[in-house]
Design a protein around this motif. Structure first.
Motif, short mmCIF file in Angstrom:
data_model
loop_
_atom_site.label_atom_id
_atom_site.label_comp_id
_atom_site.label_asym_id
_atom_site.label_seq_id
_atom_site.Cartn_x
_atom_site.Cartn_y
_atom_site.Cartn_z
N LYS A 84 2.62 23.70 -6.88
CA LYS A 84 2.88 22.27 -6.79
C LYS A 84 1.75 21.58 -6.01
O LYS A 84 1.04 22.22 -5.22
CB LYS A 84 4.21 22.02 -6.06
N THR A 90 -3.41 24.58 -6.22
CA THR A 90 -2.92 23.55 -7.12
C THR A 90 -3.90 23.31 -8.27
O THR A 90 -5.10 23.26 -8.06
CB THR A 90 -2.71 22.22 -6.36
N ALA A 112 9.82 21.07 -12.10
CA ALA A 112 9.75 21.81 -10.84
C ALA A 112 10.71 22.99 -10.99
O ALA A 112 11.87 22.81 -11.31
CB ALA A 112 10.16 20.92 -9.69
N ASP A 116 7.63 26.16 -4.53
CA ASP A 116 6.17 26.07 -4.54
C ASP A 116 5.53 25.97 -5.92
O ASP A 116 4.33 25.76 -6.02
CB ASP A 116 5.58 27.30 -3.83
N TRP A 117 6.32 26.12 -6.98
CA TRP A 117 5.73 26.20 -8.33
C TRP A 117 6.34 25.17 -9.27
O TRP A 117 7.53 24.85 -9.20
CB TRP A 117 5.96 27.60 -8.91
N GLN A 118 5.51 24.68 -10.18
CA GLN A 118 6.00 23.84 -11.27
C GLN A 118 5.60 24.49 -12.58
O GLN A 118 4.68 25.29 -12.63
CB GLN A 118 5.44 22.42 -11.18
#
Length: 129
Positions: A84, A90, A112, A116-118
């Motif tokens: 993210k 990123t 999302a 911490d990740w999308q």
């Protein structure tokens, strides 16, 4: 979480780009939804979906996406998992928007999926019948 990615029991999901920073809760959720372990890059057969963990310093995103297409069945999707905004590694959204069509993919949705990740869903455009 895994069901948010449109995955279903019995699907074969290939995981690429795993490293120490990947989200284990998301990985377990995906495996729970498909009711199986994910396969790796050495699988050697067709897969229904690819989870591609990607960080800014992982190299050329176009190459990564083209490699992810290798075992993907027609109509399957690649879920590009990127840190993210504000997290180390990123990937700029513009980079994804630029790389996808070069790799022959269309960007559909972004969600999302963890702290911490999308995830960005990429699909090969449907060819006219």
């Amino acid at each position: 979480m895994g069901d948010r990615l449109g995955l279903k029991p019995g699907m074969v999901v290939q995981e690429l780009g795993w490293d120490n920073d990947t989200d284990d809760e998301l990985r377990v959720a995906v495996e729970d939804v498909i009711d199986a372990d994910m396969v790796d890059g050495d699988y050697g057969n067709v897969v229904d979906a690819v989870l591609l963990w990607w960080r800014d310093d992982d190299g050329d995103l176009v190459d990564g996406l083209v490699d992810a297409l290798t075992d993907l069945v027609g109509g399957g999707s690649i879920w590009l998992l990127t840190p993210k905004v504000g997290r180390p590694g990123t990937v700029d959204a513009a980079d994804i928007a630029e790389a996808a069509p070069i790799a022959g993919l269309s960007q559909t949705t972004t969600a999302a999926v963890s702290k911490d990740w999308q995830a960005t869903r990429l699909v090969a455009p449907k060819t006219p019948a």
